[in-house]
Design a protein around this motif. Structure first.
Motif, mmCIF file in Angstrom:
data_model
loop_
_atom_site.group_PDB
_atom_site.id
_atom_site.type_symbol
_atom_site.label_atom_id
_atom_site.label_comp_id
_atom_site.label_asym_id
_atom_site.label_seq_id
_atom_site.Cartn_x
_atom_site.Cartn_y
_atom_site.Cartn_z
ATOM 1 N N ALA A 83 0.829 -1.210 0.000
ATOM 2 C CA ALA A 83 0.000 0.000 0.000
ATOM 3 C C ALA A 83 0.864 1.260 0.000
ATOM 4 O O ALA A 83 0.553 2.232 -0.700
ATOM 5 N N VAL A 84 1.940 1.248 0.760
ATOM 6 C CA VAL A 84 2.842 2.408 0.792
ATOM 7 C C VAL A 84 3.478 2.605 -0.576
ATOM 8 O O VAL A 84 3.555 3.730 -1.086
ATOM 9 N N ARG A 85 3.930 1.510 -1.160
ATOM 10 C CA ARG A 85 4.561 1.598 -2.480
ATOM 11 C C ARG A 85 3.577 2.132 -3.516
ATOM 12 O O ARG A 85 3.927 2.998 -4.335
ATOM 13 N N GLU A 86 2.324 1.658 -3.501
ATOM 14 C CA GLU A 86 1.320 2.099 -4.476
ATOM 15 C C GLU A 86 0.916 3.552 -4.264
ATOM 16 O O GLU A 86 0.584 4.250 -5.219
ATOM 17 N N SER A 87 0.949 4.000 -3.021
ATOM 18 C CA SER A 87 0.556 5.383 -2.740
ATOM 19 C C SER A 87 1.668 6.376 -3.064
ATOM 20 O O SER A 87 1.420 7.578 -3.128
ATOM 21 N N GLY A 88 2.876 5.872 -3.242
ATOM 22 C CA GLY A 88 3.987 6.763 -3.549
ATOM 23 C C GLY A 88 4.648 7.347 -2.320
ATOM 24 O O GLY A 88 5.552 8.166 -2.432
ATOM 25 N N ASP A 89 4.189 6.950 -1.147
ATOM 26 C CA ASP A 89 4.831 7.421 0.085
ATOM 27 C C ASP A 89 6.212 6.798 0.212
ATOM 28 O O ASP A 89 6.531 5.803 -0.426
ATOM 29 N N GLY A 90 7.014 7.361 1.089
ATOM 30 C CA GLY A 90 8.386 6.893 1.246
ATOM 31 C C GLY A 90 8.495 5.557 1.958
ATOM 32 O O GLY A 90 7.948 5.382 3.052
ATOM 33 N N LEU A 91 9.196 4.631 1.326
ATOM 34 C CA LEU A 91 9.429 3.333 1.946
ATOM 35 C C LEU A 91 10.401 3.432 3.118
ATOM 36 O O LEU A 91 10.322 2.638 4.053
ATOM 37 N N ALA A 92 11.295 4.418 3.082
ATOM 38 C CA ALA A 92 12.258 4.575 4.175
ATOM 39 C C ALA A 92 11.530 4.861 5.492
ATOM 40 O O ALA A 92 11.850 4.278 6.532
ATOM 41 N N ARG A 93 10.551 5.735 5.453
ATOM 42 C CA ARG A 93 9.778 6.054 6.652
ATOM 43 C C ARG A 93 8.997 4.824 7.129
ATOM 44 O O ARG A 93 8.902 4.554 8.321
ATOM 45 N N PHE A 94 8.447 4.079 6.176
ATOM 46 C CA PHE A 94 7.707 2.863 6.509
ATOM 47 C C PHE A 94 8.614 1.852 7.199
ATOM 48 O O PHE A 94 8.261 1.272 8.223
ATOM 49 N N TRP A 95 9.809 1.638 6.633
ATOM 50 C CA TRP A 95 10.751 0.688 7.234
ATOM 51 C C TRP A 95 11.208 1.166 8.606
ATOM 52 O O TRP A 95 11.338 0.364 9.540
ATOM 53 N N ALA A 96 11.461 2.456 8.755
ATOM 54 C CA ALA A 96 11.878 2.995 10.054
ATOM 55 C C ALA A 96 10.795 2.745 11.099
ATOM 56 O O ALA A 96 11.088 2.349 12.234
ATOM 57 N N SER A 97 9.552 2.950 10.711
ATOM 58 C CA SER A 97 8.430 2.700 11.613
ATOM 59 C C SER A 97 8.335 1.217 11.972
ATOM 60 O O SER A 97 8.102 0.859 13.131
ATOM 61 N N ALA A 98 8.531 0.357 10.979
ATOM 62 C CA ALA A 98 8.464 -1.090 11.216
ATOM 63 C C ALA A 98 9.582 -1.535 12.151
ATOM 64 O O ALA A 98 9.355 -2.334 13.071
ATOM 65 N N ILE A 99 10.783 -1.025 11.942
ATOM 66 C CA ILE A 99 11.922 -1.390 12.789
ATOM 67 C C ILE A 99 11.685 -0.927 14.219
ATOM 68 O O ILE A 99 11.923 -1.675 15.176
ATOM 69 N N LEU A 100 11.216 0.299 14.384
ATOM 70 C CA LEU A 100 10.930 0.815 15.723
ATOM 71 C C LEU A 100 9.840 -0.003 16.404
ATOM 72 O O LEU A 100 9.958 -0.361 17.582
ATOM 73 N N ASP A 101 8.790 -0.337 15.672
ATOM 74 C CA ASP A 101 7.693 -1.122 16.214
ATOM 75 C C ASP A 101 8.181 -2.497 16.684
ATOM 76 O O ASP A 101 7.852 -2.941 17.786
ATOM 77 N N VAL A 102 8.984 -3.151 15.855
ATOM 78 C CA VAL A 102 9.504 -4.471 16.224
ATOM 79 C C VAL A 102 10.435 -4.360 17.431
ATOM 80 O O VAL A 102 10.387 -5.196 18.339
ATOM 81 N N ALA A 103 11.268 -3.333 17.453
ATOM 82 C CA ALA A 103 12.193 -3.160 18.580
ATOM 83 C C ALA A 103 11.432 -2.964 19.895
ATOM 84 O O ALA A 103 11.751 -3.591 20.905
ATOM 85 N N ILE A 104 10.416 -2.136 19.865
ATOM 86 C CA ILE A 104 9.644 -1.855 21.082
ATOM 87 C C ILE A 104 8.847 -3.079 21.515
ATOM 88 O O ILE A 104 8.945 -3.529 22.660
ATOM 89 N N HIS A 105 8.062 -3.628 20.606
ATOM 90 C CA HIS A 105 7.168 -4.722 20.978
ATOM 91 C C HIS A 105 7.902 -6.051 21.152
ATOM 92 O O HIS A 105 7.529 -6.863 22.001
ATOM 93 N N GLY A 106 8.949 -6.263 20.365
ATOM 94 C CA GLY A 106 9.752 -7.469 20.542
ATOM 95 C C GLY A 106 10.433 -7.483 21.896
ATOM 96 O O GLY A 106 10.446 -8.502 22.605
ATOM 97 N N THR A 107 10.982 -6.335 22.288
ATOM 98 C CA THR A 107 11.621 -6.223 23.601
ATOM 99 C C THR A 107 10.596 -6.414 24.711
ATOM 100 O O THR A 107 10.863 -7.127 25.692
ATOM 101 N N ALA A 108 9.439 -5.809 24.563
ATOM 102 C CA ALA A 108 8.395 -5.954 25.586
ATOM 103 C C ALA A 108 7.966 -7.415 25.730
ATOM 104 O O ALA A 108 7.773 -7.909 26.850
ATOM 105 N N GLU A 109 7.832 -8.116 24.610
ATOM 106 C CA GLU A 109 7.444 -9.531 24.664
ATOM 107 C C GLU A 109 8.526 -10.373 25.324
ATOM 108 O O GLU A 109 8.238 -11.290 26.086
ATOM 109 N N ARG A 110 9.793 -10.072 25.039
ATOM 110 C CA ARG A 110 10.884 -10.834 25.654
ATOM 111 C C ARG A 110 10.952 -10.567 27.153
ATOM 112 O O ARG A 110 11.186 -11.486 27.939
#
Length: 83
Positions: free
Chosen positions: A33-60
């Motif tokens: 969806a991000v790619r089709e909308s033309g939004d930046g993939l870099a921002r999307f990946w940064a958000s995904a990495i931050l989300d995984v870091a926060i929630h992955g750490t919380a789960e561990r």
């Protein structure tokens, strides 16, 4: 897609087994969806990495507390029984 699967290693095995496939499908749909909308993939990946870091750490941390807590409760019970 395989890069996101690597990110999922931040989560405990139990979480990956139960939710990993769904998380990967959701990520792929959002990435498309991000790619089709033309939004930046870099921002999307940064958000995904931050989300995984926060929630992955919380789960561990949650998993570690679940392992430690029963031992602490048992030790507390032992101390009370000695009194």
């Amino acid at each position: 897609m395989s890069m996101y699967r690597l990110l999922l290693l931040a989560f405990p095995k139990r979480v990956r087994r139960e939710f990993g496939a769904d998380m990967a499908r959701l990520f792929e749909a959002q990435r498309r969806a991000v790619r089709e909308s033309g939004d930046g993939l870099a921002r999307f990946w940064a958000s995904a990495i931050l989300d995984v870091a926060i929630h992955g750490t919380a789960e561990r941390i949650s998993a570690a507390v679940a392992i430690i807590r029963p031992g602490l409760q048992l030790e507390t019970w032992r101390l009370c029984m000695r009194a």
